[in-house]
Design a protein around this motif. Structure first.
Motif, PDB file in Angstrom:
ATOM      1  N   ILE A 141       0.890  -1.167   0.000  1.00 49.65           N
ATOM      2  CA  ILE A 141       0.000   0.000   0.000  1.00 49.65           C
ATOM      3  C   ILE A 141       0.923   1.211   0.000  1.00 49.65           C
ATOM      4  N   CYS A 142       1.394   1.609  -1.172  1.00 48.75           N
ATOM      5  CA  CYS A 142       2.411   2.658  -1.250  1.00 48.75           C
ATOM      6  C   CYS A 142       1.780   3.991  -1.622  1.00 48.75           C
ATOM      7  N   SER A 143       1.780   4.894  -0.662  1.00 47.07           N
ATOM      8  CA  SER A 143       1.204   6.208  -0.940  1.00 47.07           C
ATOM      9  C   SER A 143       2.218   7.158  -1.560  1.00 47.07           C
ATOM     10  N   THR A 144       3.512   6.768  -1.619  1.00 44.81           N
ATOM     11  CA  THR A 144       4.490   7.649  -2.273  1.00 44.81           C
ATOM     12  C   THR A 144       4.223   7.708  -3.769  1.00 44.81           C
ATOM     13  N   SER A 145       3.612   6.657  -4.305  1.00 42.09           N
ATOM     14  CA  SER A 145       3.271   6.683  -5.731  1.00 42.09           C
ATOM     15  C   SER A 145       2.125   7.655  -6.013  1.00 42.09           C
ATOM     16  N   GLN A 146       1.457   8.089  -4.963  1.00 37.42           N
ATOM     17  CA  GLN A 146       0.371   9.071  -5.092  1.00 37.42           C
ATOM     18  C   GLN A 146       0.833  10.480  -4.733  1.00 37.42           C
ATOM     19  N   GLY A 147       2.150  10.622  -4.463  1.00 34.82           N
ATOM     20  CA  GLY A 147       2.694  11.946  -4.195  1.00 34.82           C
ATOM     21  C   GLY A 147       3.044  12.241  -2.751  1.00 34.82           C
ATOM     22  N   ASP A 148       2.805  11.310  -1.835  1.00 30.36           N
ATOM     23  CA  ASP A 148       3.160  11.551  -0.429  1.00 30.36           C
ATOM     24  C   ASP A 148       4.676  11.513  -0.259  1.00 30.36           C
ATOM     25  N   ASP A 149       5.190  12.355   0.630  1.00 31.20           N
ATOM     26  CA  ASP A 149       6.624  12.348   0.940  1.00 31.20           C
ATOM     27  C   ASP A 149       7.009  11.149   1.794  1.00 31.20           C
ATOM     28  N   VAL A 150       6.057  10.675   2.618  1.00 35.89           N
ATOM     29  CA  VAL A 150       6.268   9.504   3.470  1.00 35.89           C
ATOM     30  C   VAL A 150       5.136   8.531   3.201  1.00 35.89           C
ATOM     31  N   CYS A 151       5.479   7.270   2.981  1.00 36.01           N
ATOM     32  CA  CYS A 151       4.471   6.254   2.685  1.00 36.01           C
ATOM     33  C   CYS A 151       3.608   5.988   3.913  1.00 36.01           C
ATOM     34  N   LYS A 152       2.300   6.024   3.735  1.00 32.86           N
ATOM     35  CA  LYS A 152       1.381   5.738   4.832  1.00 32.86           C
ATOM     36  C   LYS A 152       1.398   4.253   5.177  1.00 32.86           C
ATOM     37  N   GLY A 153       1.717   3.409   4.204  1.00 34.54           N
ATOM     38  CA  GLY A 153       1.715   1.967   4.435  1.00 34.54           C
ATOM     39  C   GLY A 153       2.887   1.485   5.261  1.00 34.54           C
ATOM     40  N   CYS A 154       4.109   1.875   4.863  1.00 37.64           N
ATOM     41  CA  CYS A 154       5.296   1.341   5.546  1.00 37.64           C
ATOM     42  C   CYS A 154       6.061   2.368   6.363  1.00 37.64           C
ATOM     43  N   GLY A 155       5.891   3.653   6.090  1.00 39.47           N
ATOM     44  CA  GLY A 155       6.571   4.683   6.862  1.00 39.47           C
ATOM     45  C   GLY A 155       7.891   5.157   6.273  1.00 39.47           C
ATOM     46  N   ARG A 156       8.296   4.583   5.133  1.00 31.57           N
ATOM     47  CA  ARG A 156       9.549   5.038   4.520  1.00 31.57           C
ATOM     48  C   ARG A 156       9.322   6.334   3.749  1.00 31.57           C
ATOM     49  N   THR A 157      10.397   7.109   3.632  1.00 33.19           N
ATOM     50  CA  THR A 157      10.331   8.328   2.829  1.00 33.19           C
ATOM     51  C   THR A 157      10.348   7.948   1.353  1.00 33.19           C
ATOM     52  N   PHE A 158       9.999   8.913   0.511  1.00 35.25           N
ATOM     53  CA  PHE A 158      10.019   8.683  -0.932  1.00 35.25           C
ATOM     54  C   PHE A 158      11.407   8.219  -1.379  1.00 35.25           C
ATOM     55  N   ASP A 159      12.460   8.888  -0.888  1.00 35.56           N
ATOM     56  CA  ASP A 159      13.826   8.510  -1.273  1.00 35.56           C
ATOM     57  C   ASP A 159      14.174   7.100  -0.807  1.00 35.56           C
ATOM     58  N   GLU A 160      13.748   6.728   0.400  1.00 35.37           N
ATOM     59  CA  GLU A 160      14.030   5.374   0.894  1.00 35.37           C
ATOM     60  C   GLU A 160      13.333   4.324   0.035  1.00 35.37           C
TER      61      GLU A 160
END
Length: 159
Positions: A78-97
């Motif tokens: 469930i990756c919210s970074t693909s939707q533009g979030d700086d931090v993934c709501k699913g796993c907690g990693r930053t976009f760069d991570e």
């Protein structure tokens, strides 16, 4: 280079103690002795991390043996970074991570795991905790040879 946290060294020691128990209750296997030396120095000098690059070779090999038994990525699909979030709501990693995960060193990955676990704000730790446990268990089974899984049959012999 990333540092290896003392709690990871302790986990590795305990993993090796379970994997190669002492035959007489006194002696420890070589991996435990190598990791215990690093652990003792961290405690003595009141440090919480050891440098990955300068860790003694035997201790690093033992730590990497334990590391291979842990789940690689905290992703729960469930990756919210693909939707533009700086931090993934699913796993907690930053976009760069998320983007650079395959290139990160084992110590850098463990540092990320430690941070997201301590924060415990990602869905993997609350809303979707069951899903995370299923993903982690599946990854652990895939990484372990069948002979090490209780009740599992060994793979069929090649013809």
């Amino acid at each position: 280079m990333a540092g290896i946290h003392i709690t990871d060294i302790e986990s590795a020691i305990n993993w090796w103690r379970e994997r190669s128990p002492s035959p007489d209750g006194i002696t420890a296997c070589a991996e435990v002795r190598a990791l215990a030396e690093v652990y003792a120095l961290l405690v003595y000098y009141r440090e919480s991390e050891c440098d990955e690059a300068t860790m003694p070779a035997k201790a690093k090999a033992a730590w990497l043996g334990w590391y291979a038994s842990t789940p690689d990525a905290p992703c729960i699909a469930i990756c919210s970074t693909s939707q533009g979030d700086d931090v993934c709501k699913g796993c907690g990693r930053t976009f760069d991570e998320v983007q650079h995960w395959p290139a990160l060193s084992p110590a850098a990955k463990r540092a990320t795991w430690r941070r997201i676990t301590m924060e415990a704000t990602a869905w993997r730790f609350n809303r979707y905790a069951e899903r995370a446990h299923e993903v982690d268990a599946t990854a652990a089974r895939a990484a372990s040879p069948a002979a090490e899984v209780p009740g599992a049959r060994p793979p069929p012999a090649a013809a």
